[in-house]
Design a protein around this motif. Structure first.
Motif, PDB file in Angstrom:
ATOM      1  N   GLU A   3       0.836  -1.190   0.000  1.00 45.07           N
ATOM      2  CA  GLU A   3       0.000   0.000   0.000  1.00 45.07           C
ATOM      3  C   GLU A   3       0.879   1.251   0.000  1.00 45.07           C
ATOM      4  O   GLU A   3       2.044   1.219   0.390  1.00 45.07           O
ATOM      5  CB  GLU A   3      -0.926   0.013   1.222  1.00 45.07           C
ATOM      6  N   ALA A   4       0.314   2.353  -0.470  1.00 48.71           N
ATOM      7  CA  ALA A   4       1.044   3.609  -0.524  1.00 48.71           C
ATOM      8  C   ALA A   4       1.344   4.098   0.888  1.00 48.71           C
ATOM      9  O   ALA A   4       0.572   3.884   1.824  1.00 48.71           O
ATOM     10  CB  ALA A   4       0.228   4.647  -1.283  1.00 48.71           C
ATOM     11  N   VAL A   5       2.491   4.741   1.042  1.00 45.54           N
ATOM     12  CA  VAL A   5       2.876   5.360   2.309  1.00 45.54           C
ATOM     13  C   VAL A   5       2.992   6.867   2.074  1.00 45.54           C
ATOM     14  O   VAL A   5       3.838   7.313   1.291  1.00 45.54           O
ATOM     15  CB  VAL A   5       4.204   4.794   2.843  1.00 45.54           C
ATOM     16  N   LEU A   6       2.132   7.622   2.705  1.00 48.34           N
ATOM     17  CA  LEU A   6       2.148   9.072   2.556  1.00 48.34           C
ATOM     18  C   LEU A   6       3.272   9.661   3.403  1.00 48.34           C
ATOM     19  O   LEU A   6       3.468   9.273   4.551  1.00 48.34           O
ATOM     20  CB  LEU A   6       0.812   9.667   2.992  1.00 48.34           C
ATOM     21  N   LYS A   7       3.994  10.601   2.829  1.00 50.21           N
ATOM     22  CA  LYS A   7       5.126  11.200   3.532  1.00 50.21           C
ATOM     23  C   LYS A   7       4.819  12.637   3.937  1.00 50.21           C
ATOM     24  O   LYS A   7       3.895  13.278   3.428  1.00 50.21           O
ATOM     25  CB  LYS A   7       6.372  11.161   2.643  1.00 50.21           C
ATOM     26  N   ASN A   8       5.623  13.139   4.855  1.00 51.29           N
ATOM     27  CA  ASN A   8       5.556  14.557   5.199  1.00 51.29           C
ATOM     28  C   ASN A   8       6.127  15.385   4.052  1.00 51.29           C
ATOM     29  O   ASN A   8       6.955  14.901   3.276  1.00 51.29           O
ATOM     30  CB  ASN A   8       6.363  14.835   6.468  1.00 51.29           C
ATOM     31  N   HIS A   9       5.682  16.627   3.961  1.00 52.88           N
ATOM     32  CA  HIS A   9       6.210  17.569   2.972  1.00 52.88           C
ATOM     33  C   HIS A   9       6.841  18.726   3.748  1.00 52.88           C
ATOM     34  O   HIS A   9       6.134  19.574   4.303  1.00 52.88           O
ATOM     35  CB  HIS A   9       5.089  18.077   2.059  1.00 52.88           C
ATOM     36  N   ILE A  10       8.166  18.739   3.808  1.00 46.84           N
ATOM     37  CA  ILE A  10       8.895  19.726   4.601  1.00 46.84           C
ATOM     38  C   ILE A  10       9.981  20.355   3.735  1.00 46.84           C
ATOM     39  O   ILE A  10      10.807  19.647   3.157  1.00 46.84           O
ATOM     40  CB  ILE A  10       9.521  19.095   5.860  1.00 46.84           C
ATOM     41  N   GLY A  11       9.977  21.661   3.655  1.00 46.23           N
ATOM     42  CA  GLY A  11      11.003  22.364   2.895  1.00 46.23           C
ATOM     43  C   GLY A  11      11.047  21.989   1.431  1.00 46.23           C
ATOM     44  O   GLY A  11      12.125  21.997   0.821  1.00 46.23           O
ATOM     45  N   GLY A  12       9.899  21.659   0.854  1.00 46.79           N
ATOM     46  CA  GLY A  12       9.844  21.314  -0.564  1.00 46.79           C
ATOM     47  C   GLY A  12      10.211  19.881  -0.882  1.00 46.79           C
ATOM     48  O   GLY A  12      10.279  19.512  -2.056  1.00 46.79           O
ATOM     49  N   ARG A  13      10.413  19.048   0.143  1.00 46.28           N
ATOM     50  CA  ARG A  13      10.772  17.642  -0.077  1.00 46.28           C
ATOM     51  C   ARG A  13       9.800  16.733   0.666  1.00 46.28           C
ATOM     52  O   ARG A  13       9.259  17.102   1.707  1.00 46.28           O
ATOM     53  CB  ARG A  13      12.203  17.361   0.400  1.00 46.28           C
ATOM     54  N   GLN A  14       9.615  15.537   0.126  1.00 45.64           N
ATOM     55  CA  GLN A  14       8.836  14.521   0.809  1.00 45.64           C
ATOM     56  C   GLN A  14       9.780  13.724   1.702  1.00 45.64           C
ATOM     57  O   GLN A  14      10.781  13.175   1.225  1.00 45.64           O
ATOM     58  CB  GLN A  14       8.149  13.593  -0.191  1.00 45.64           C
TER      59      GLN A  14
END
Length: 459
Positions: A3-14
């Protein structure tokens, strides 16, 4: 297939959370379906996002309002292009019908356009000075880092309503979506990344409120916090933010009444009451929770309400025949059922519903029958506590004065409505109702982009 793992979006990066831990997100219409996993972030992740926002703030604040508007308009265009995809995600994560999900997207799109335009008019004032030869004026300046903590019931519209004004004013944002509906928040942030928003101006961190939310409220680098959710959590955020003198904007619980007088159009009143009580399975902060009905028309009004409730079709929100989906997850299911049980124990008359639906295709979901209680007294918990589910309490009042008194005799003060053909009584109600948002011959849940939205008292 993983399944997909959603990441944080910090400083323009996942990025992954510092702990590397994730949590499951399941479909409330069928808990067997694992939709995706989301980062279980902690304080360190929140601090990284705050630092990224603080670093990006000076350059973003220096961009002219017209330049900020140009980027936000591109983000709006990206949302419009993906509206059907996002609506499908909303329906799967939250459980609302596809029609309701599309309605949420339409509201977000309309509000975002209005907010961008308003952001171009962030004008100051010229003020006459008491000193000769002095020109005095005010200007509006962005605050810095704004923390946005959004709920699961409108997981796209509410972030839009909070983040867009903050960004348009020149602030940098750290956004924490609700843990039950994180993918909607990710879609929101992706639109801004696609639009070319500078890195760090809008950051997303997922995780529990007790860690991520607590850090956002207490961190001294955060200068404003906007929160939508329960009153106890909002009060805790307000207390923590006060220690750093950060500004807070809190939109919390409601126990919204519709008053139906004997001279009302009962069909119109019943239509509006049922629509506002059961849309999104009663999970609007402005949902109608109480119907205060003048004694001579209680039976007639109840009959009309029950006829309309009987026509509601409960099911998976993606089914075109469904008119009410599940509540948003097992915790919400247990809480609503506990309120229903309390109503029965306190002596209210169950007129419709009251059960968890477990038959056939509904067996593995969080489905509750649309529920109507009659003979509800003002001292009962179902007349006083926010339920946030498909439950309506019908209460008999002897006259207009009692209706106003009962309507106001709760801790909350978010929305209200009155149905009457008397202009005098309508205007008296508008003056005396203790809410932030009131209506005459309209549903309690009605709102518009250009109107203020918020409550008083514990709301």
């Amino acid at each position: 297939m993983a399944e997909a793992v959603l990441k944080n979006h910090i400083g323009g990066r996942q990025v992954e959370s510092s702990s590397g831990e994730t949590a499951e997100v399941r479909n409330p219409a069928d808990l067997r379906e694992l939709l995706w996993r989301v980062q279980s972030s902690g304080r360190e992740d929140a601090r990284r996002a705050i630092a990224a926002a603080a670093g990006a703030f000076p350059a973003w604040a220096a961009v002219p309002a017209a330049g900020r508007a140009e980027i936000l308009q591109r983000a709006l265009a990206a949302i419009v292009r993906r509206r059907e995809e996002i609506a499908a995600i909303l329906s799967r994560e939250n459980g609302k019908t596809l029609g309701e999900a599309r309605g949420e997207l339409s509201s977000a799109i309309k509000e975002m356009g209005w907010q961008i335009a308003e952001g171009l008019r962030l004008c100051g004032q010229t003020v006459p000075s008491e000193k000769e030869g002095v020109f005095a004026y005010t200007v509006r300046r962005p605050l810095g880092v704004a923390a946005i903590i959004s709920p699961w019931n409108f997981p796209f519209n509410v972030p839009c309503r909070k983040c867009v004004p903050a960004l348009m004013a020149g602030n940098a944002v750290v956004f924490k979506p609700a843990s039950a509906t994180p993918r909607a928040g990710v879609c929101f942030v992706e639109a801004f990344e696609e639009a070319g928003l500078p890195p760090g101006v809008l950051n997303l961190v997922t995780g529990p409120g007790k860690t991520v939310g607590d850090e956002l409220a207490a961190n001294p680098a955060v200068r404003a916090v906007s929160f939508t959710g329960s009153t106890p959590v909002g009060a805790a955020i307000h207390a923590k933010a006060a220690a750093t003198l950060a500004r807070t904007q809190l939109e919390m619980g409601g126990k919204n009444p519709v008053v139906v007088l004997a001279d009302a159009d009962l069909d119109a009143a019943a239509d509006a009451t049922v629509a506002a009580a059961y849309a999104c399975a009663g999970q609007w902060c402005t949902s109608t929770s109480r119907a205060l009905v003048e004694a001579p028309v209680v039976e007639s009004f109840q009959k009309r309400v029950l006829e309309r409730v009987a026509a509601i079709r409960v099911g998976d929100g993606r089914d075109p025949g469904t008119t009410m989906g599940p509540v948003c997850g097992p915790d919400q299911l247990r809480m609503v059922l506990a309120h229903i049980e309390a109503g029965l124990k306190e002596g209210a008359t169950l007129l419709a519903g009251g059960r968890q639906l477990r038959e056939g295709a509904l067996a593995h979901g969080c489905f509750i029958e649309p529920t109507v209680f009659g003979d509800v007294r003002p001292d009962m918990s179902i007349a006083r506590e926010e339920i946030f589910g498909p439950v309506l309490a019908i209460m008999r009042v002897e006259d207009f004065e009692e209706a106003v008194a009962v309507a106001n005799d709760v801790a909350y003060g978010l929305a209200s409505s009155i149905y009457t053909s008397s202009l005098a009584r309508a205007m008296s109600f508008v003056e005396r109702t203790e809410v932030g948002l009131t209506h005459v011959n309209m549903p309690t849940a009605h709102k518009e982009a250009g109107l203020p939205f918020g409550g008083i008292k514990a709301s």
